[in-house]
Design an enzyme around this catalytic site. Structure first.
Site, mmCIF file in Angstrom:
data_model
loop_
_atom_site.group_PDB
_atom_site.id
_atom_site.type_symbol
_atom_site.label_atom_id
_atom_site.label_comp_id
_atom_site.label_asym_id
_atom_site.label_seq_id
_atom_site.Cartn_x
_atom_site.Cartn_y
_atom_site.Cartn_z
ATOM 1 N N ASP A 13 0.853 -1.181 0.000
ATOM 2 C CA ASP A 13 0.000 0.000 0.000
ATOM 3 C C ASP A 13 0.896 1.240 0.000
ATOM 4 O O ASP A 13 2.096 1.151 0.301
ATOM 5 C CB ASP A 13 -0.908 -0.023 1.235
ATOM 6 C CG ASP A 13 -1.952 1.081 1.207
ATOM 7 O OD1 ASP A 13 -2.452 1.412 0.117
ATOM 8 O OD2 ASP A 13 -2.262 1.628 2.280
ATOM 9 N N ASP A 15 -0.242 5.035 1.018
ATOM 10 C CA ASP A 15 -0.488 5.906 2.167
ATOM 11 C C ASP A 15 -0.501 5.092 3.460
ATOM 12 O O ASP A 15 -1.214 4.096 3.575
ATOM 13 C CB ASP A 15 -1.823 6.644 2.006
ATOM 14 C CG ASP A 15 -1.776 7.657 0.869
ATOM 15 O OD1 ASP A 15 -0.932 8.568 0.926
ATOM 16 O OD2 ASP A 15 -2.556 7.512 -0.086
#
Length: 259
Positions: A13, A15
């Protein structure tokens, strides 16, 4: 538990794992550098459909993270891949930004508000009542309802913002129609991402900061999962879920030596 194959490819991922509120997380640059030097297949994933991979490449580069465009996979790309498989050359009424409209244009979709095959809802900072009303009426008239991701809130420096999942709930309440979510935690996003880099779930790992999207998607796609504690999920919250990541680590810096 049976022994897993060695990790040959990595999905992470963005953020909460590599960056936080526009600032690189310590260790992120070393992790990306190690991946590129190793030659292992990898993808940086995001449920945010606002930006194109080219936009995100430029944003990450400004922060000192050199991620090639082809190594970025968004919920907008996953949505476009799903629609292209389901109904090639179709049409859609889109609520969203350039990341989503570009992905749909690239698969040859016609964007229209006249009898579209789909209403596609993505992320935008300017949700309008007029657009949502149009979406409700088109869905009631027979358009199929698709959403890029189920996230109900998104981060900002001022605090949480309503996101796609919250707006989807409004449209569902008005139409009685549940959307199909293409992004995490749908394992579809992981599998289509793995396919783009020629990787297999049995020899891949997913790194994320959220139990309810990143870890869940990784588990359901058959991958090894790492939860980092630099994002939304706190250590004491892990036990609240009926599933567990393969390993919990403080940050991406703890994974560099595993590449």
């Amino acid at each position: 538990m049976a022994d897993r194959k060695p990790i040959e490819s990595w999905l992470t991922d963005m953020d909460g794992v590599l960056i936080h509120e526009g600032v690189p997380i310590p260790g992120a640059d070393a992790f990306i550098k190690k991946l590129r030097e190793s030659g292992r297949p990898f993808l940086v994933l995001t449920n945010n459909s606002i930006y194109t991979p080219r936009d995100l490449h430029a944003r990450l580069r400004r922060l000192g993270l050199e991620v090639p465009i082809e190594n970025i996979w968004t919920s907008a790309l996953a949505t476009a891949k799903f629609l292209d498989d389901q109904r090639p050359g179709g049409s859609a009424y889109v609520i969203g930004e350039a990341g989503l409209t570009t992905a749909l244009h690239d698969i040859g979709y016609i964007l229209t508000d006249h009898d579209p095959d789909y209403v596609v809802l993505g992320e935008t900072r300017t949700y309008s009542f007029e657009a949502m009303t149009k979406a409700v009426r088109l869905i009631n008239a027979g358009a199929r309802f698709i959403c890029t991701n189920p996230d109900e809130t998104g981060p900002s420096t001022e605090g949480p913002l309503p996101a796609t999942g919250a707006v989807a709930a409004l449209i569902t309440k008005a139409t009685g129609r549940q959307p199909y979510f293409a992004g995490k935690p749908n394992p579809l996003m992981m599998r289509t991402g793995l396919n783009t880099i020629g990787a297999h779930s049995e020899s891949s790992a997913m790194i994320g900061d959220r139990m309810d999207t990143d870890v869940l998607a990784g588990i359901e796609a058959g991958m090894k999962t790492y939860l980092v504690l630099t994002g939304l999920t706190r250590p004491e919250q892990v036990e609240n879920f009926p599933y567990r990541p393969s390993k919990v680590v403080d940050s991406i810096a703890d994974i560099v030596d595993l590449v």
